[in-house]
Scaffold this active site. Structure first.
Site, mmCIF file in Angstrom:
data_model
loop_
_atom_site.group_PDB
_atom_site.id
_atom_site.type_symbol
_atom_site.label_atom_id
_atom_site.label_comp_id
_atom_site.label_asym_id
_atom_site.label_seq_id
_atom_site.Cartn_x
_atom_site.Cartn_y
_atom_site.Cartn_z
ATOM 1 N N HIS A 149 0.685 -0.830 -0.183
ATOM 2 C CA HIS A 149 0.099 -0.400 0.025
ATOM 3 C C HIS A 149 0.728 1.226 -0.108
ATOM 4 O O HIS A 149 1.268 1.602 1.051
ATOM 5 C CB HIS A 149 -0.870 0.131 1.224
ATOM 6 C CG HIS A 149 -2.148 0.986 0.862
ATOM 7 N ND1 HIS A 149 -2.175 1.910 0.381
ATOM 8 C CD2 HIS A 149 -2.803 1.055 1.545
ATOM 9 C CE1 HIS A 149 -3.553 2.175 0.453
ATOM 10 N NE2 HIS A 149 -3.986 1.532 1.200
ATOM 11 N N CYS A 283 -4.355 3.035 9.181
ATOM 12 C CA CYS A 283 -4.453 3.876 8.160
ATOM 13 C C CYS A 283 -6.256 4.132 7.729
ATOM 14 O O CYS A 283 -6.182 4.859 6.913
ATOM 15 C CB CYS A 283 -3.868 2.499 6.489
ATOM 16 S SG CYS A 283 -5.090 1.508 7.491
HETATM 17 N N1 CP Z 1 -6.440 3.202 4.451
HETATM 18 C C1 CP Z 1 -7.137 3.130 2.858
HETATM 19 O O1 CP Z 1 -6.631 3.196 1.692
HETATM 20 O O2 CP Z 1 -8.101 3.364 3.421
HETATM 21 P P1 CP Z 1 -9.272 3.354 2.019
HETATM 22 O O3 CP Z 1 -9.279 1.903 2.206
HETATM 23 O O4 CP Z 1 -10.572 3.748 3.159
HETATM 24 O O5 CP Z 1 -9.262 3.707 0.656
HETATM 25 N N1 NVA Z 2 -5.063 -4.352 5.387
HETATM 26 C C1 NVA Z 2 -6.149 -3.709 4.443
HETATM 27 C C2 NVA Z 2 -5.494 -2.133 4.498
HETATM 28 C C3 NVA Z 2 -7.557 -1.390 3.989
HETATM 29 C C4 NVA Z 2 -6.510 0.465 3.814
HETATM 30 C C5 NVA Z 2 -6.803 -4.304 3.967
HETATM 31 O O1 NVA Z 2 -5.665 -4.723 3.102
HETATM 32 O O2 NVA Z 2 -7.411 -3.739 3.831
#
Ligand code: CP
Ligand code: NVA
Length: 323
Positions: A149, A283
């Site tokens: 991410h 996050c």
């Molecule tokens: N932190 C983040 O990526 O949030 P969303 O899944 O809402 O985009």
């Molecule tokens: N680890 C989480 C982050 C979401 C922003 C996911 O992948 O669902």
């Protein structure tokens, strides 16, 4: 390498030092290491500038369009990309749902690059991002995959820099699942001089290959530790970070995960082991009562909404550099 002038299959990774930092046209961000440490530092400075004074950048993307592909739900990433593009004078088109079900990914990529100047993709599999980037002649940005991410890590580093005035020498403790967010924090944080300590239950460690990469690319003196002892990771930390125990796509495992992660909740006792000046990071979205207690995420030391705000500014800087 500029994809516009390159053969479609030539990749442009790690060529950072050849390009002026201000402009990296045609480069992808499929994962954190696609930007060099120098480029990361530059991006954070640019993000701070754009945040403080957005007006000079208001037409930077005039006449430019981006494709947003979202296989999974999103609040922050989708809206901050849409807003970033619009606030820079460009526009975006969005498609949600499976990518590549109706036709090969290589065809999807070669359609989108005829219509739009960049692709922002949130996918279940990292392989989907890489296949799009392989075939697209315009930049592909990873908006979260099962493995990384990177856009989140950019905003998080901007937030830490705002909180502490520097990144070098800070200690970030990540407690919970060794997931996509943990991977990007390892790869991006370590290269910017942040010591990263990850604590997970057995069986949920971050990828050993990514830990090794983070160590290999880390700034001099940076310590990367992986442990099963949450207290050890948090002790003396400047920032304590957690994320959901069950990521998108893992819902079938959520019962098992709730049991396995029981001792890895960031509560007031665990957070108290960090420095008195430490901040709490997440996050979002969060599951209060699972990975974090309400008291910690709502405390004065929680910077989760600063992180969310900084998604916008960091992604503006990224778009300015890649497009
Ligand atoms: N932190 C983040 O990526 O949030 P969303 O899944 O809402 O985009
Ligand atoms: N680890 C989480 C982050 C979401 C922003 C996911 O992948 O669902």
């Amino acid at each position: 390498m500029n994809k516009d002038s390159a053969a479609p299959l030539r990749r442009s990774r790690y060529s950072a030092d050849r390009a002026a930092l201000w402009k990296l046209p045609g480069r992808d961000l499929t994962q954190d290491l696609d930007l060099s440490a120098r480029e990361l530092s530059y991006l954070l400075d640019l993000a701070a500038r754009v945040k403080q004074d957005p007006a000079p950048f208001a037409t930077a993307l005039a006449g430019r369009y981006l494709s947003l592909l979202f296989e999974k739900p999103s609040l922050r990433t989708r809206l901050t990309f849409e807003l970033a593009i619009k606030q820079l004078g460009g526009d975006a088109v969005l498609t949600t749902g499976p990518i590549g079900d109706r036709e090969p990914l290589k065809d999807v990529a070669r359609n989108l690059d005829r219509w739009t100047h960049g692709i922002v993709a949130r996918t279940f599999s990292q392989a989907t991002i890489e296949e799009l980037a392989r075939w697209s002649r315009v930049p592909v940005i990873n908006a979260l995959s099962d493995r990384y991410h990177p856009c989140q890590a950019l905003a998080d580093m901007l937030t830490l820099k705002e909180c502490f005035g520097r990144l070098e020498g800070l200690k970030l403790a990540f407690v919970g699942d060794g997931n996509n967010v943990a991977h990007s924090l390892l790869l991006t944080g370590a290269r910017l001089g942040v010591h990263v300590a990850v604590a997970t239950p057995a069986g949920y460690e971050p990828s050993a290959a990514i830990v090794e990469e983070a160590r290999r690319h880390a700034a001099p003196g940076v310590r990367i530790t992986v442990t099963h002892d949450a207290a050890e990771a948090v002790r003396g930390a400047d920032a304590v970070y957690t994320d959901v125990w069950t990521s998108m796509g893992q819902e079938a495992e959520s019962e098992q995960r709730r049991r396995d992660f029981r001792d890895y909740q960031v509560d007031e006792n665990l957070f108290a082991l960090a420095k008195r000046s430490a901040v709490f990071m997440h996050c979002l979205p969060s599951k209060r009562g699972e990975e974090v207690t309400d008291a910690v995420i709502e405390s004065e030391r929680s910077v989760v909404f600063d992180q969310a705000e900084n998604r916008l500014h960091a992604q503006k800087a990224l778009l300015l550099m890649l497009l």
